[in-house]
Design an enzyme around this catalytic site. Sequence first.
Site, short mmCIF file in Angstrom:
data_model
loop_
_atom_site.label_atom_id
_atom_site.label_comp_id
_atom_site.label_asym_id
_atom_site.label_seq_id
_atom_site.Cartn_x
_atom_site.Cartn_y
_atom_site.Cartn_z
CB CYS A 43 45.88 84.28 20.78
SG CYS A 43 45.07 83.86 22.33
CG HIS A 95 43.25 84.14 17.65
ND1 HIS A 95 43.28 82.83 18.10
CD2 HIS A 95 42.96 84.89 18.75
CE1 HIS A 95 43.02 82.81 19.39
NE2 HIS A 95 42.81 84.04 19.82
CG ASN A 126 40.86 81.90 22.39
OD1 ASN A 126 41.86 81.35 21.90
ND2 ASN A 126 40.87 83.14 22.82
O1 UT7 Z 1 42.44 85.36 22.30
C1 UT7 Z 1 43.10 86.53 22.71
C2 UT7 Z 1 42.34 87.72 22.41
N1 UT7 Z 1 41.08 87.71 23.10
C3 UT7 Z 1 40.07 88.41 22.63
O2 UT7 Z 1 40.21 89.00 21.60
C4 UT7 Z 1 38.81 88.43 23.43
C5 UT7 Z 1 38.13 89.77 23.26
N2 UT7 Z 1 36.95 89.94 24.09
C6 UT7 Z 1 35.78 89.29 23.90
O3 UT7 Z 1 35.68 88.37 23.10
C7 UT7 Z 1 34.58 89.74 24.69
O4 UT7 Z 1 34.90 90.96 25.33
C8 UT7 Z 1 34.08 88.73 25.73
C9 UT7 Z 1 33.41 87.56 25.04
C10 UT7 Z 1 35.21 88.21 26.58
C11 UT7 Z 1 33.04 89.38 26.63
O5 UT7 Z 1 31.99 89.90 25.83
P1 UT7 Z 1 31.47 91.39 26.04
O6 UT7 Z 1 30.36 91.60 25.11
O7 UT7 Z 1 32.65 92.30 25.91
O8 UT7 Z 1 30.92 91.34 27.49
P2 UT7 Z 1 31.31 92.25 28.74
O9 UT7 Z 1 32.59 91.77 29.33
O10 UT7 Z 1 31.18 93.68 28.37
O11 UT7 Z 1 30.12 91.92 29.72
C12 UT7 Z 1 28.76 92.29 29.41
C13 UT7 Z 1 27.87 91.72 30.48
C14 UT7 Z 1 28.33 92.03 31.90
O12 UT7 Z 1 27.20 92.21 32.70
P3 UT7 Z 1 26.68 93.68 33.08
O13 UT7 Z 1 27.84 94.34 33.79
O14 UT7 Z 1 26.34 94.34 31.78
O15 UT7 Z 1 25.51 93.42 33.94
C15 UT7 Z 1 29.05 90.77 32.31
O16 UT7 Z 1 29.04 90.57 33.70
O17 UT7 Z 1 27.83 90.30 30.37
C16 UT7 Z 1 28.18 89.73 31.62
N3 UT7 Z 1 28.89 88.48 31.37
C17 UT7 Z 1 28.26 87.31 31.24
N4 UT7 Z 1 26.95 86.97 31.31
C18 UT7 Z 1 26.63 85.69 31.12
C19 UT7 Z 1 30.22 88.30 31.20
N5 UT7 Z 1 30.45 86.98 30.97
C20 UT7 Z 1 29.24 86.36 30.98
C21 UT7 Z 1 28.86 85.02 30.81
N6 UT7 Z 1 27.54 84.75 30.87
N7 UT7 Z 1 29.74 84.04 30.55
#
Ligand code: UT7
Length: 327
Positions: free
Chosen positions: A113, A254, A284
């Site tokens: 990215c 980004h 993204n």
């Molecule tokens: O472009 C290159 C660089 N990329 C980035 O910079 C991306 C950086 N990361 C992020 O933007 C975020 O980490 C994400 C958007 C990818 C994820 O958000 P998060 O707040 O970090 O969520 P998480 O991965 O910690 O997941 C939290 C919860 C989990 O459930 P439990 O374990 O707490 O029960 C996931 O299973 O949210 C759940 N989850 C979802 N729930 C509904 C993960 N994806 C989803 C989803 N819908 N799509």
Amino acid sequence: MYHAAIAGTGRAVPPTILTNAELEKIVDTSDEWIRTRTGIRERRKAGEGDVLSDYAVEASRQALEAGGLVPKDLDTILVATVTPDQPIPAMACLIQNKLGAKKAAAWDHNAGCSGWLYGLHVADALIQAGKAHNVLLIGAEFLTRLADYTDRATCILFGDGAGATLLKATRSDHGVLATTIRTDGAGASFICMPGAGSVYPPNRPETYEQRLGFIKMMGGETFKVAVRSMTDVCKQVLDESGFAASDVTWLLPHQANDRIITAVGDRLGIPSERCIVNIERYGNTSSATIPIALDEYVREGKIKKGDLILFTAFGAGLTWGAGLVRW
Ligand code: UT7
């Protein structure tokens, strides 16, 4: 001495919109979760027969027209992409041919990215060294083609589109004031696609069976490093060029997550009304997010001559960088 100035911009995105509501029917997710955790409401999705280089060519024609050049004036075409039309040859060569930019050397680079920002750094260096005068810098991705629609943690993030930026040599006080690019390969597994390279070639059964040809991401870990790293490099380019965050007209980061953008803005002391954000409409699009957003703001007349724009990006590699540009 010459340096690079942005003389024209362009963008092309597929017409088909993939909404959060449609994703709710594909994976276990909700519009509410996607909006509050990422800021995304919808993204663009390429149609079956669409070819990425065609979108890049459309964006490039707009950038050339805006900058008053024709394809044969170009000496260099840099294409940032992780989703080229095909692995060999570079998509830049296909674009060079479609444009008829016969005098331009053309190649791709993969900095995830951060690709557009890496390209800005290289283009400015080539122009400063007298090795290039008119550079077309493209960020183009069809990320939905590599998104795993069984993985709710990643598939909701990605969209398709292309942005192009025309860079011309100038001796004026406008243009690129400073750039920096960084890499930490120790974080290679944070964002990766293990298959379809030479370790797991596309023609091996395990590539398909183990779903190795899809993007995988450790979201939470990436989030923290992204905020810290982008803030660091933004401060560096401001320091190097003798400006403070309060001098910045626009922060153009980004577009990976609007919470990341807010956190970087907060740490730099740049309020949200000076942060360029369009993630809600495109998701993204990797290397294409910055040139697409730049083109939108330029064509809407929001970016004006004399504005100070601070660019920053973070992505697979890990790679990151920042650039400061006087419009
Ligand atoms: O472009 C290159 C660089 N990329 C980035 O910079 C991306 C950086 N990361 C992020 O933007 C975020 O980490 C994400 C958007 C990818 C994820 O958000 P998060 O707040 O970090 O969520 P998480 O991965 O910690 O997941 C939290 C919860 C989990 O459930 P439990 O374990 O707490 O029960 C996931 O299973 O949210 C759940 N989850 C979802 N729930 C509904 C993960 N994806 C989803 C989803 N819908 N799509």
